[in-house]
Scaffold this active site. Structure first.
Site, mmCIF file in Angstrom:
data_model
loop_
_atom_site.group_PDB
_atom_site.id
_atom_site.type_symbol
_atom_site.label_atom_id
_atom_site.label_comp_id
_atom_site.label_asym_id
_atom_site.label_seq_id
_atom_site.Cartn_x
_atom_site.Cartn_y
_atom_site.Cartn_z
ATOM 1 N N HIS B 68 -32.185 22.560 15.680
ATOM 2 C CA HIS B 68 -31.638 20.877 14.144
ATOM 3 C C HIS B 68 -30.580 20.338 14.876
ATOM 4 C CE1 HIS B 68 -28.719 24.450 15.786
ATOM 5 N NE2 HIS B 68 -27.444 23.432 15.297
ATOM 6 N N HIS B 70 -28.222 19.246 15.068
ATOM 7 C CA HIS B 70 -26.217 19.000 15.904
ATOM 8 C C HIS B 70 -26.401 18.815 16.846
ATOM 9 C CE1 HIS B 70 -24.556 22.208 12.308
ATOM 10 N NE2 HIS B 70 -24.115 20.572 12.468
ATOM 11 N N ASP B 72 -24.690 19.230 20.129
ATOM 12 C CA ASP B 72 -24.889 20.779 21.034
ATOM 13 C C ASP B 72 -26.548 21.696 21.066
ATOM 14 O OD1 ASP B 72 -23.792 23.717 19.635
ATOM 15 O OD2 ASP B 72 -24.682 22.406 18.736
ATOM 16 N N HIS B 73 -27.235 20.810 19.895
ATOM 17 C CA HIS B 73 -28.658 20.992 20.090
ATOM 18 C C HIS B 73 -29.440 19.902 20.490
ATOM 19 C CE1 HIS B 73 -28.343 25.495 18.567
ATOM 20 N NE2 HIS B 73 -27.478 24.539 18.677
ATOM 21 N N HIS B 157 -28.425 27.182 7.871
ATOM 22 C CA HIS B 157 -27.920 26.678 8.943
ATOM 23 C C HIS B 157 -27.215 25.033 8.375
ATOM 24 C CE1 HIS B 157 -25.286 26.394 12.219
ATOM 25 N NE2 HIS B 157 -26.263 25.195 12.651
ATOM 26 N N ASP B 178 -29.917 27.792 15.804
ATOM 27 C CA ASP B 178 -28.951 28.494 14.997
ATOM 28 C C ASP B 178 -29.447 28.926 13.145
ATOM 29 O OD1 ASP B 178 -25.556 25.814 15.710
ATOM 30 O OD2 ASP B 178 -27.085 28.203 17.174
ATOM 31 N N GLU B 203 -29.139 33.843 18.730
ATOM 32 C CA GLU B 203 -27.966 32.852 19.062
ATOM 33 C C GLU B 203 -26.470 33.901 18.540
ATOM 34 O OE1 GLU B 203 -25.277 31.336 16.533
ATOM 35 O OE2 GLU B 203 -26.869 30.955 14.742
ATOM 36 N N HIS B 414 -26.073 30.961 23.060
ATOM 37 C CA HIS B 414 -24.968 30.290 22.437
ATOM 38 C C HIS B 414 -23.973 32.098 21.441
ATOM 39 C CE1 HIS B 414 -23.887 28.143 18.830
ATOM 40 N NE2 HIS B 414 -24.480 26.490 19.904
#
Lengths: 349, 609
Positions: B68, B70, B72-73, B157, B178, B203, B414
């Site tokens: 996705h 975000h 941090d991904h 999410h 996530d 996660e 995660h």
């Protein structure tokens, strides 16, 4: 924009509750033990399968106040430690001098008390330490060095919590079913018979002879089931007793046979599955809370007989199991129900 | 022994820079390529030297999968593909492909233009990276190559978030990214079928929490906003353009409508247009409620929420403003904050994580005075509230997902907690499977078992199972021959069929054993009758054949040698089990009878004496 049922709840709750927190446990709990400020223990009470014994850190919102609470977004419980037990957990007590970080767990199916340790900092699994062989089902209070065990029969047994050795016994005037034990001070304890309402206060000093009865009196409330709470145990202790007929009676322990208040609350009779529960507020001695009559928890001023608050947040088709005043935040109550719900709410609006 | 190897380069016992290297069936896959928002040095990116010390990653990685948008991904994706070097395919969903470059560009601007960093990817490199993207649809099986295929599942999410199943031959892994097991107002809940992967990588952000209900969190948010505007105060809600902002907008819109509130709500331009555009474009990715009502009314066209003009910030009276960016680190949200901070009547609600060093982070740590450029000081007197609305699965949700997909092993990533023994115990107790929680750089090896489906001759099957075809759910051991032919593939047949089809000469192996019994030449018939009687009583078989001198069942032949007082039992290799059983039975009974007779004779002799 259409408003659906869940949104209806939002709007109705705004006009009913101040602070409100609603959690869902995997198994329902009929006990909530407050271990230290901000830490609680609960245990699943199902009779089949494995139940979770949980040691939880309360969310920041339930530990902090004012600005600190606003800056802390935490509304969730954190699982510090847990364990799986094959038995349903009936009651949890904590502490005892020399037994810090120990949970005393009573299981309905067993006649013993299990000791579980919270001490190991390298693991998040609660370890089983020992078993206190009481030979008596249910009912336990841990107070300083003393454990009082056994809720049914002609006697209760006294154990040293460190050595787990029996150090005495209390003979009741007749076989009773204790609706729990409450410590009034280091030596004096109170109990009420769950089926007759008989109130007993006794002096349990060990080493000065057998424990002696200080007070024994019949209940004036009508009913087949009773629950009790002790109000202001250290100062001018009183016993409040509620019957399943909805009669609430409050006695001054030192002036036996004289009821301070006796009131018929006009509540509908509880079902057989309901747990009758009566608790007193540690912050406001004139307030008591009652559950077991329907799905609500009622907060009353026993001195004026005024109903102050009614919490109806649990599902109507679930059976209320337990509730307790949160000792570290004024007017907060925790309540649990048979659908696994655990709610924390402000007892005023 | 076939195996699956997993090594987290990020998000191993940590949240941030999610990047997991998976080796399955000889293929290497990179799952996510995120940035750690808490660091400004090389620690913000995953350590790609695990793949190779120098040079591009193309020959070492068969594909990259991004769950996705975000950061941090996906935040390290352009760095990995253009600065380290990777030219292979990058798989993601269409909404992720549409939104990723926007967030990457926003973050690049702040890092390079605001902070002055030089070793960072450029706008052009973001574009080049996105050209390598191959989009996938939900539940569509995508063949990466001749051996590997992937399939995306809905994760909830954020818009476009997906869980991925990766299959190579018989081995398969599900990576969740996530996800959220309870539906939102604008997104649905994650769902996966009973795909039984060898490994589920999930996660564990909230694995050790018991979450307060969504409705209580929403209630708290609405009460605080309403209470502030009721007193004439202004509420600032810093948000990122896409994500939780839409959830909060729908919530406020619904509340304002029901309560008939007239206080204006705004969100900053750019936010409105982008969000509206993407949510309309990807309406199939939203919740059931939104899809259902979309034809009548677009839920993202708000009646009470209007575009903001920066001049409105000076208007008197109450208002609510959603402004980007989310951590008050730059842009309009920071400008508005500077104006409103000195007033006690106002409020700022931070609905998400704030990185260290940002204004958001400072005020959440209680800062009451802030210094800006030109040594300008701002008093922070407004009420600062932090409310987490992030959508992740908790312990109950993780157990639900495991129950849905039924993996053979589970791996937790995660999540910040090192101690996961209790969750591992629950998974093992509930599902009887192993649970792992590796740290960054720690390799986990999962051994897998392969089942090879092979046709089996019906005749052989029926012969082995005398009562008819066997129960397919119960394992049974057969002895047969695996016959492989150039034209007809392979199958399991009986040895006789194999010999016949292969045109071979059959060699028969027979075993013969014998034992002594008490008899003479006239007892032969009696002995054989006794043998017959024993076999009928002890064996469930009706295929016994007898003659004057022999008794036989299948290939087992029992013959009496009267001259030597021996009973011979002979059987073929195929009847080894039956032959041994008959031999032992007869020896035990008949030799035993002989011994008993000898014993009785001895006792009789002693009595006579």
């Amino acid at each position: 924009m259409a408003v659906d049922d869940s949104d209806e709840w939002l709007f109705s709750s705004m006009n009913k509750y101040e602070d409100l927190y609603q959690y869902e446990l995997i198994q329902p709990t009929r006990t909530i033990a407050f271990v230290t400020p901000g830490e609680i223990a609960v245990g699943g009470c199902l009779s089949t399968g494995f139940n979770e014994l949980l040691f939880l850190s309360a969310p920041g919102h339930l530990r902090l106040t004012g600005d600190e609470q606003d800056l802390c977004g935490e509304r969730d419980f954190f699982v510090i430690k847990g364990a799986l037990t094959p038995h349903g957990v009936d009651h949890i007590e904590t502490g005892g001098v020399g037994r810090e970080r120990t949970l005393f767990v009573m299981n309905e199916a067993m006649a013993d008390v299990e000791l579980w340790s919270l001490a190991n900092e390298d693991s998040d699994v609660i370890e089983k330490l020992d078993t206190m062989k009481t030979g008596l089902p249910e009912g336990c209070l841990i107070h300083d060095k003393l454990a009082i065990c056994g809720s049914t029969g002609p006697q209760a047994l006294l154990f040293d919590v460190n050595s787990l050795v029996q150090v005495g016994s209390i003979e009741w005037p007749r076989p009773i079913t204790c609706a729990g034990f409450v410590a009034l001070d280091g030596e004096t304890f109170a109990t009420v018979c769950q089926s007759s309402g008989l109130q007993i206060v006794w002096d349990a000093r060990v080493g000065t002879g057998s424990p002696s009865l200080v007070l024994e009196q019949e209940s004036t409330s009508k009913g087949d089931r009773f629950a009790f709470a002790v109000i202001t145990p250290k100062e001018q202790p009183k016993i409040a007793v509620i019957s399943d007929k909805g009669q609430l009676t409050v006695f001054d322990i030192r002036q036996s046979k004289a009821a301070l208040e006796c009131v018929d609350l006009g509540l509908s009779e509880p079902t057989k599955e309901s747990n009758l529960c009566l608790q007193s507020s540690s912050h406001k001695p004139n307030q008591v809370s009652i559950s077991g009559f329907g799905h609500c928890v009622l907060v009353l001023d026993w001195s004026t007989q005024q109903q102050l608050f009614k919490y109806d947040g649990h599902e109507e088709d679930a059976t209320p199991l337990y509730h307790q005043w949160y000792p570290w935040k004024e007017d907060m109550i925790f309540s649990s129900s048979s659908d696994g719900s655990l709610h924390a709410w402000h007892a005023h609006f | 022994m076939p195996e699956i190897r997993v090594v987290p380069l990020g998000a191993g016992q940590d949240v941030g820079r999610s990047c997991i290297l998976l080796t399955i069936g000889g293929k290497n896959i990179m799952l996510d390529c995120g940035m750690h928002m808490g660091f400004n040095d090389e620690r913000r990116f995953p350590d790609f030297s695990y793949v190779t010390k120098e040079g591009p990653l193309t020959e070492y990685i068969d594909c990259v999968i991004i769950s996705h948008f975000h950061l941090d991904h996906c935040g390290a994706l352009p760095y990995m593909s253009e600065l380290v070097g990777y030219d292979g395919p990058i798989y993601m969903t269409q909404p992720t492909k549409a939104i990723c470059p926007i967030l990457l560009e926003d973050y690049r601007k702040i890092t390079v233009e605001k902070k002055g960093e030089t070793n960072f990817f450029t706008s052009e490199q973001i574009k080049l990276c996105m050209k390598k993207v191959v989009t996938v649809n939900l539940h569509q099986v995508v063949r990466v190559d001749d051996e590997m295929e992937i399939k995306a599942y809905y994760a909830g999410h954020v818009l476009g978030a997906a869980m991925f199943q990766i299959r190579v031959g018989q081995d398969s892994v599900v990576y969740t990214g996530d996800y959220n097991m309870t539906p939102d107002r604008h997104l649905g809940a994650a769902w996966i079928d009973q795909c039984r992967p060898d490994l589920l990588i999930t996660e564990s952000t909230y694995a050790t929490t018991i979450r307060d209900s969504k409705r209580c969190r929403e209630r708290d948010f609405l009460k605080k906003v309403h209470s502030c505007v009721e007193k004439g105060g202004k509420v600032l809600i810093p948000v990122f353009a896409l994500g939780r902002a839409q959830e909060l907008c729908i919530l406020l819109e619904m509340y304002w409508e029901r309560m008939n509130l007239k206080v204006p709500i705004y969100f900053t331009l750019g936010l409105t247009e982008k969000a509206n555009h993407y949510y309309q474009l990807f309406i199939t990715w939203t919740s059931q409620n939104i899809k259902k009502t979309f034809t009548d009314r677009n839920m993202f066209e708000f009646k009470h929420i209007k575009p903001f003009d920066k001049s409105y910030a000076d208007n008197p009276g109450a208002m609510v403003v959603f402004a980007t960016p989310g951590m008050l680190h730059a842009g309009q949200s920071l400008q508005i904050f500077r104006k409103w901070a000195p007033s006690e009547n106002n409020m700022v609600i931070l609905p998400g994580y704030c990185v260290t060093g940002t204004i958001g982070h400072k005020i959440l740590n209680g800062a009451k005075k802030l210094e800006f450029e030109n040594k300008q000081m701002v008093d922070v007197k407004l009420s600062v509230q932090y409310m987490s609305f992030s959508a992740h699965a908790d312990a109950k949700g993780i157990m639900q997902l495991i129950s849905q997909c039924q993996p053979k092993n589970v791996m937790l990533v995660h999540g910040e907690d090192e101690k996961m023994d209790f969750l591992k115990q629950k998974v093992q107790k509930e599902f009887g499977i192993e649970c792992y929680k590796p740290a960054n750089g720690e390799t986990i090896i999962i051994r897998t078992e392969h089942n090879v489906p092979v046709p089996i001759s019906r005749t052989f099957l029926k012969r082995e199972e005398s009562s008819g075809l066997p129960d397919p759910k119960r394992p049974k051991l057969f002895h047969g021959v695996l016959l492989m032919t150039r034209n007809n593939g392979w199958k399991v047949v009986s040895p006789e069929e194999a010999v016949r089809e292969a045109g071979l000469n059959e060699h028969v192996i027979r075993f013969t054993s014998s034992f002594n019994i008490d008899c003479d030449s006239s007892d032969g018939a009696k002995v054989l009758a006794r043998v017959q009687d024993l076999l009928e009583k002890n064996l469930e078989t009706s295929e016994m054949q007898t003659s004057d001198e022999t008794v036989s069942i299948n290939s087992v032949l029992i013959q009496l040698d009267s001259s030597r007082s021996e009973l011979l039992v002979s059987w073929s290799f195929q009847d080894e089990a039956l032959g041994s059983c008959i031999f032992n039975l007869l020896k035990q009974k008949l030799s035993g009878e002989r011994a008993e007779r000898a014993e009785r004779n001895q006792r009789s002799e002693r009595r006579d004496r």
